[in-house]
Design an enzyme around this catalytic site. Structure first.
Site, PDB file in Angstrom:
ATOM      1  N   ILE A   1      -2.985   5.387   6.821  1.00 24.03           N
ATOM      2  CA  ILE A   1      -1.725   4.685   6.006  1.00 24.03           C
ATOM      3  C   ILE A   1      -2.117   5.742   4.608  1.00 24.03           C
ATOM      4  O   ILE A   1      -0.585   6.226   3.881  1.00 24.03           O
ATOM      5  CB  ILE A   1      -2.002   3.085   5.234  1.00 24.03           C
TER       6      ILE A   1
ATOM      7  N   ASP B   1      -1.615  -5.909  -4.118  1.00 25.24           N
ATOM      8  CA  ASP B   1      -1.225  -6.918  -3.517  1.00 25.24           C
ATOM      9  C   ASP B   1      -2.239  -7.539  -2.447  1.00 25.24           C
ATOM     10  O   ASP B   1      -1.818  -8.862  -1.566  1.00 25.24           O
ATOM     11  CB  ASP B   1      -1.023  -5.607  -2.561  1.00 25.24           C
TER      12      ASP B   1
ATOM     13  N   HIS C   1      -0.102  -9.914  -0.645  1.00 30.98           N
ATOM     14  CA  HIS C   1      -0.817  -9.395   0.250  1.00 30.98           C
ATOM     15  C   HIS C   1       0.705  -9.375   1.337  1.00 30.98           C
ATOM     16  O   HIS C   1       0.546  -9.695   2.792  1.00 30.98           O
ATOM     17  CB  HIS C   1      -1.267 -10.365   0.868  1.00 30.98           C
ATOM     18  N   LEU C   2       1.501  -8.423   1.018  1.00 36.28           N
ATOM     19  CA  LEU C   2       2.871  -8.216   1.782  1.00 36.28           C
ATOM     20  C   LEU C   2       2.996  -6.975   2.554  1.00 36.28           C
ATOM     21  O   LEU C   2       3.860  -6.921   2.346  1.00 36.28           O
ATOM     22  CB  LEU C   2       3.796  -8.367   0.767  1.00 36.28           C
ATOM     23  N   GLY C   3       1.718  -6.478   2.123  1.00 39.01           N
ATOM     24  CA  GLY C   3       2.049  -5.188   2.592  1.00 39.01           C
ATOM     25  C   GLY C   3       2.532  -4.784   4.070  1.00 39.01           C
ATOM     26  O   GLY C   3       3.130  -3.792   4.631  1.00 39.01           O
ATOM     27  N   ALA C   4       1.945  -5.598   4.737  1.00 40.60           N
ATOM     28  CA  ALA C   4       2.833  -6.072   6.707  1.00 40.60           C
ATOM     29  C   ALA C   4       4.427  -6.626   6.304  1.00 40.60           C
ATOM     30  O   ALA C   4       4.703  -6.741   7.525  1.00 40.60           O
ATOM     31  CB  ALA C   4       2.265  -6.236   7.567  1.00 40.60           C
TER      32      ALA C   4
ATOM     33  N   ASP D   1     -11.979  11.697   0.649  1.00 44.21           N
ATOM     34  CA  ASP D   1     -12.381  10.969   2.034  1.00 44.21           C
ATOM     35  C   ASP D   1     -12.517  11.521   2.136  1.00 44.21           C
ATOM     36  O   ASP D   1     -12.563  13.325   3.035  1.00 44.21           O
ATOM     37  CB  ASP D   1     -10.818  11.288   2.493  1.00 44.21           C
TER      38      ASP D   1
ATOM     39  N   GLU E   1      -8.363 -14.961  -1.993  1.00 39.20           N
ATOM     40  CA  GLU E   1      -7.325 -15.146  -1.042  1.00 39.20           C
ATOM     41  C   GLU E   1      -7.407 -16.375  -0.432  1.00 39.20           C
ATOM     42  O   GLU E   1      -8.394 -16.498   0.699  1.00 39.20           O
ATOM     43  CB  GLU E   1      -6.645 -13.912  -0.610  1.00 39.20           C
TER      44      GLU E   1
ATOM     45  N   CYS F   1      -3.000  -1.486  -1.597  1.00 39.44           N
ATOM     46  CA  CYS F   1      -2.405  -2.315  -1.075  1.00 39.44           C
ATOM     47  C   CYS F   1      -3.664  -2.283   0.575  1.00 39.44           C
ATOM     48  O   CYS F   1      -2.723  -2.219   1.361  1.00 39.44           O
ATOM     49  CB  CYS F   1      -1.289  -1.541  -0.928  1.00 39.44           C
ATOM     50  N   ALA F   2      -4.384  -2.005  -0.345  1.00 38.20           N
ATOM     51  CA  ALA F   2      -5.598  -1.618   1.654  1.00 38.20           C
ATOM     52  C   ALA F   2      -6.231  -2.968   1.430  1.00 38.20           C
ATOM     53  O   ALA F   2      -5.782  -3.699   1.656  1.00 38.20           O
ATOM     54  CB  ALA F   2      -6.215  -0.240   1.131  1.00 38.20           C
TER      55      ALA F   2
END
Length: 531
Positions: free
Chosen positions: A154, A259, A282-285, A173, A264, A233-234
């Site tokens: 991602i 997100d 939590h709308l990432g997907a 990374d 949660e 958003c991870a």
């Protein structure tokens, strides 16, 4: 008799039709997953269970699932499935790890735009009949520096999209090589450098306790550039939300877009109701395309398994046939252990993985064994990796995989040797499977040993001098650490030496520090293995 599948969450009708078209008897009950008592009553009738996030596959459900062979999760997250209990019951757990990557990356970009231009606040103000044009002064993304923490699947898409927006992209990374970074068109940097330079910071790493947990801690947040905007958003738990809230209030951080949250569903949070903080549930997907993609994928994967025995994207089983599994099971486990050893011992970006198969193992399914080795190595960076996704991730990171097989060349009927290569070093570890079916480490860094594999181990390096055994034993004993197995090895008299201790529990950092302070040890490293 045709296999039976229960769909207990909201999958698309197209996905349900895939089961029917493949000759599988399917019952579509999209609200059943919310009723755990009714689910437990009915699940015993089915060979497969297709779910999203609403269905909780608990030990109680699995105990009632007397005929269940496979659970298929439409999506990547499987926190709602007790994988250990499923493994004990012989139930395969599958997911669809690649179906929502683009959607999640696009949401991160959308959130970055939203916080840069204060879109939610401006929209609310305008809906209220106000015309506060001068109040909402935003910033451009063009020519700004985007710091990406985690440049995997991602994160890599976000890097590509950001470059298209004419942003300068820097990435932190530990598993990103310089060559891969060059191909991506990003600058590889250390975390402190990223924190001090980035105008926007976006996170794309998994949550790993003690590793990525609070990677943006209060201390690290204080190192950020004044006016930075932070996007997550991870996963929840990557950012100290309370510390971030204080920096937002002080004006050091200009904005944030989240997100995901540490807890949660998020009913309360330090970030709520702060100016220029954009929050989504939590709308990432959550796009039509992503939900359809993962639903179709899980239907195909489950059908393939139930009809042909093929295993794809399994989180608790190697991708091998039933016939191969009987012979290869211990070797698959050994391959994973060797990879895990090499991965945990390597902090630098890995350029290549070389795998040698000797003797009887050289005649087995080397592709599956390779996948197990690579999966073991990659688990340090991503605990959700599996035997199918690991080679893809390694390829995306530019890691070269080479395999050599040879006839029996030593005293063992067969063995596997794994070598990882970085810019500065090579590290190798070898192992075999004894007649009792148990994997063993037989060589580390060219030093011959004979070590049983335990869930918790301690690896040390030192010069071959007197007192090593006594110091290790005394230090462990004085601090209440029980040693189950103790193995030593050396290259030559007075040369380099290693010790590998199998202990009942992880050796705490203060005890490891005591060993370092004796001056006898060059390296003291805790290791964890999935046994």
């Amino acid at each position: 008799m045709a296999p039976k599948v229960l769909v207990s969450d909201k999958l698309s009708e197209t996905a349900v039709q895939i089961f029917r078209d493949r000759g599988i008897d399917v019952d579509f009950m999209p609200d059943l997953g919310k009723d755990k008592e009714k689910l437990a009553e009915l699940v015993g009738q089915y060979d497969g269970l297709a779910i999203r996030s609403a269905t909780k596959v608990t030990p109680t459900i699995l105990e009632a699932a007397t005929n269940l062979k496979v659970v298929g999760r439409a999506g990547i997250g499987t926190d709602n499935v007790d994988k250990e209990a499923a493994s004990k019951k012989g139930v395969i757990v599958m997911n669809t790890p690649f179906g929502n990557m683009i959607t999640t990356a696009e949401h991160a970009i959308a959130m970055m735009f939203a916080v840069a231009r204060q879109i939610p606040e401006a929209s609310e103000s305008t809906h209220a009949g106000k015309w506060e044009k001068s109040k909402f002064m935003g910033v451009e993304l063009t020519n700004k520096t985007l710091g990406v923490i985690g440049a995997g699947n991602i994160g890599g898409i976000v890097c590509d999209r950001a470059r298209g927006l004419k942003m300068k992209v820097i990435a932190y990374d530990p598993f990103l090589s310089e060559e891969k970074a060059d191909k991506m068109g990003v600058e590889k940097v250390e975390l402190d450098d990223l924190l001090g330079r980035a105008d926007f910071i976006t996170l794309h790493v998994p949550f790993i306790a003690g590793v990525t947990e609070n990677i943006l801690s209060a201390e690290n947040l204080a190192k950020t550039k004044k006016g930075v905007r932070i996007i997550n958003c991870a996963r929840g738990g990557l950012v100290d939300e309370a510390a971030l809230a204080e920096l937002l209030k002080s004006g050091h951080v200009a904005g944030a877009a989240f997100d995901v949250f540490a807890e949660e569903p998020a009913k309360e949070n330090p970030l709520f109701n702060l100016p220029n903080v954009v929050c989504t549930p939590h709308l990432g997907a959550a796009t039509t395309e992503a939900q359809e993609n993962v639903a179709l994928q899980v239907a195909e994967q489950m059908s393939n398994y139930l009809l042909t025995g093929a295993v794809e994207n399994a989180l608790n089983m190697p991708s091998v046939t039933a016939e191969e599994a009987k012979v290869m099971g211990p070797w698959i486990k050994l391959a994973d252990h060797l990879g895990a050893f090499a991965g945990q011992m390597t902090d630098e970006p890995i350029k290549a993985i070389n795998i040698l198969y000797d003797g009887v193992v050289a005649e087995m399914n080397l592709e599956a064994l390779n996948c197990s080795v690579i999966s073991g190595i990659m688990k340090k960076a991503n605990p959700d990796v599996n035997m199918v996704s690991a080679p893809v991730i390694a390829k995306e990171r530019g890691i070269q995989i080479s395999t050599t097989n040879q006839d029996k060349s030593g005293s063992f009927d067969g063995y596997i040797k794994v070598t990882v290569v970085t810019d500065d070093m090579e590290r190798s570890v070898a192992g075999t499977v004894f007649s009792d079916g148990k994997p063993r480490f037989i060589q580390i860094k060219g030093i011959n040993i004979d070590a049983e594999v335990g869930a918790h181990m301690l690896y040390t390096t030192n010069e071959d001098v007197p007192g090593i055994i006594g110091t290790l034993g005394q230090t462990m004993g004085e601090n209440g650490v029980n040693i189950a197995n103790f193995t030593l090895g050396r290259s030559e008299v007075g040369g380099g030496a290693i010790a590998l201790l199998y202990v009942d529990e992880e050796v705490p950092a203060p005890i490891r520090q005591k060993l370092i302070e004796t001056g006898l040890f060059k390296q003291v490293k805790p290791l964890v293995f999935d046994v």
